[in-house]
Design a protein around this motif. Sequence first.
Motif, short mmCIF file in Angstrom:
data_model
loop_
_atom_site.label_atom_id
_atom_site.label_comp_id
_atom_site.label_asym_id
_atom_site.label_seq_id
_atom_site.Cartn_x
_atom_site.Cartn_y
_atom_site.Cartn_z
N VAL A 17 0.90 -1.41 -0.18
CA VAL A 17 0.40 0.15 -0.05
C VAL A 17 0.86 1.52 0.31
O VAL A 17 0.48 2.43 -0.60
N TYR A 18 2.19 1.38 0.50
CA TYR A 18 2.97 2.72 1.14
C TYR A 18 3.82 2.68 -0.10
O TYR A 18 3.01 3.86 -0.71
N PHE A 19 4.84 1.44 -0.10
CA PHE A 19 5.67 1.73 -1.03
C PHE A 19 4.61 1.28 -2.90
O PHE A 19 5.57 1.52 -3.94
N GLY A 20 4.32 0.77 -2.87
CA GLY A 20 3.69 0.10 -4.35
C GLY A 20 3.31 0.94 -4.68
O GLY A 20 3.12 0.96 -5.99
N LEU A 21 1.58 1.23 -4.30
CA LEU A 21 0.37 2.11 -4.78
C LEU A 21 0.89 3.37 -5.82
O LEU A 21 0.88 3.97 -7.00
N PRO A 22 2.45 3.79 -5.18
CA PRO A 22 2.66 5.43 -5.75
C PRO A 22 3.12 5.03 -6.86
O PRO A 22 3.30 5.47 -8.35
N GLN A 23 3.46 3.55 -7.01
CA GLN A 23 4.42 3.21 -8.96
C GLN A 23 2.81 3.49 -9.92
O GLN A 23 3.26 3.17 -10.69
N ILE A 24 1.88 3.02 -9.14
CA ILE A 24 0.96 3.49 -10.08
C ILE A 24 0.40 4.20 -9.91
O ILE A 24 -1.59 4.07 -10.40
N GLY A 25 0.33 5.12 -9.44
CA GLY A 25 0.16 6.58 -9.42
C GLY A 25 -1.35 7.24 -8.19
O GLY A 25 -1.88 7.79 -8.48
N ILE A 26 -1.30 5.73 -7.13
CA ILE A 26 -1.83 6.05 -5.74
C ILE A 26 -1.29 6.05 -5.10
O ILE A 26 0.03 5.45 -4.17
N GLU A 27 -1.20 7.76 -4.15
CA GLU A 27 -0.53 7.66 -2.92
C GLU A 27 -1.15 8.12 -1.77
O GLU A 27 -2.32 8.82 -2.13
N PHE A 28 -0.89 7.84 -0.96
CA PHE A 28 -1.24 7.82 0.34
C PHE A 28 -0.51 8.36 1.27
O PHE A 28 0.61 8.07 1.29
N SER A 29 -0.66 8.97 1.90
CA SER A 29 0.16 9.58 3.89
C SER A 29 0.45 8.55 4.62
O SER A 29 -0.43 7.36 4.11
N PRO A 30 1.03 8.46 5.20
CA PRO A 30 1.43 7.62 6.13
C PRO A 30 0.91 6.84 7.36
O PRO A 30 -0.05 5.84 6.71
N PHE A 31 -0.29 7.26 7.69
CA PHE A 31 -0.60 7.11 8.45
C PHE A 31 -2.25 7.27 7.43
O PHE A 31 -2.69 5.72 8.09
N THR A 32 -2.66 7.09 6.22
CA THR A 32 -3.62 6.43 5.71
C THR A 32 -3.19 5.53 5.55
O THR A 32 -3.79 4.32 5.53
N SER A 33 -2.06 5.19 4.54
CA SER A 33 -0.93 4.14 4.48
C SER A 33 -1.41 2.79 4.96
O SER A 33 -2.43 1.73 5.07
N ALA A 34 -0.56 3.10 6.31
CA ALA A 34 -0.97 2.36 7.72
C ALA A 34 -2.90 1.86 7.59
O ALA A 34 -2.80 0.58 8.01
N LEU B 268 6.92 1.39 10.62
CA LEU B 268 8.13 1.36 9.25
C LEU B 268 7.64 1.81 8.06
O LEU B 268 8.55 1.17 7.74
N VAL B 269 6.69 2.50 8.54
CA VAL B 269 6.45 3.89 6.90
C VAL B 269 6.40 4.72 7.54
O VAL B 269 5.13 5.73 7.04
N THR B 270 6.93 5.03 8.23
CA THR B 270 7.43 6.76 8.90
C THR B 270 6.34 6.89 9.57
O THR B 270 5.99 8.07 10.11
N VAL B 271 5.09 5.91 9.94
CA VAL B 271 3.83 6.54 11.05
C VAL B 271 4.31 7.14 13.07
O VAL B 271 5.31 6.13 13.14
N SER B 272 4.63 8.33 13.10
CA SER B 272 5.05 8.76 14.86
C SER B 272 4.20 7.80 15.76
O SER B 272 3.35 8.80 16.18
N GLU B 273 3.67 7.21 15.65
CA GLU B 273 3.37 5.96 17.33
C GLU B 273 3.78 5.53 17.81
O GLU B 273 4.78 5.89 17.99
N LEU B 274 3.63 4.80 18.77
CA LEU B 274 4.50 4.71 20.12
C LEU B 274 6.10 4.01 19.93
O LEU B 274 6.54 4.58 20.06
N MET B 275 5.68 3.27 18.61
CA MET B 275 6.86 1.83 18.35
C MET B 275 8.03 2.67 18.04
O MET B 275 9.04 2.78 17.92
N MET B 276 7.58 3.68 17.05
CA MET B 276 8.38 4.83 16.01
C MET B 276 8.96 5.71 17.26
O MET B 276 10.41 5.94 16.66
N VAL B 277 8.43 6.20 18.01
CA VAL B 277 9.17 6.98 18.92
C VAL B 277 9.92 6.89 19.78
O VAL B 277 11.05 7.42 20.22
#
Length: 218
Positions: free
Chosen positions: A73-90, A164-173
């Motif tokens: 969703v996060y890395f693959g869809l932008p290749q076909i022109g569909i891009e979401f924010s990290p939070f939305t992708s997650a 792992l897709v840069t969402v600033s949730e608890l684990m990343m922080v």
Amino acid sequence: MLDFSLVQNFIPFMVKAAWITLLLSVISIVAGLILGLFVALMKISKYKILVWIADLYLWVIRGTPLLVQLFLVYFGLPQIGIEFSPFTSAAIALGINAGAYIAEIYRGGILAVSKGQIEAAEALGMKYPTIMKKIILPQALKVSIPSLGNQAIIMLKDSSLASLVTVSELMMVSQRYASTNYAFIEFYIVAALFYLLMTTLFTFILNKIEKRMAVSEQ
């Protein structure tokens, strides 16, 4: 020697990150509940094409890792022109993943409703959509509550993969501050306590719902 004073100054940031984790989890669970219901209804449909689509969805989602789905969703869809924010992708990836497991929970609850009740409703002239809405689904939901609760807790913990897709949730922080302060054990223990607090909250709410539904049956 453990030094939790290193964590003290970062607690407000971890609280904010925990809120993002909670928000992501709730959105994903709600999406999974809605998607799962549609898939469960497709699975028990008399139309073969709907059954086939549901089976394909369940086979793919349950047979592949959540991490792969998240990356697609996060890395693959932008290749076909569909891009979401990290939070939305997650949220999308977690919701789609939850939907597959929730669909099977719903389906089990629906099949648990006795055929006698359905036949009695049909004898009274009720149409299938009405029977499903007024008789089958309310009972299926009551039966499914414990399993849905377990799935909600699993989703809350799985939300940590969003780091792992840069969402600033608890684990990343927690990882960020742990590496900066070289206090990995301290920060990870505090993060674990936050997760434990949130799962306990989920369990408490679900137990209340389960007890209320049990009282309403009486």
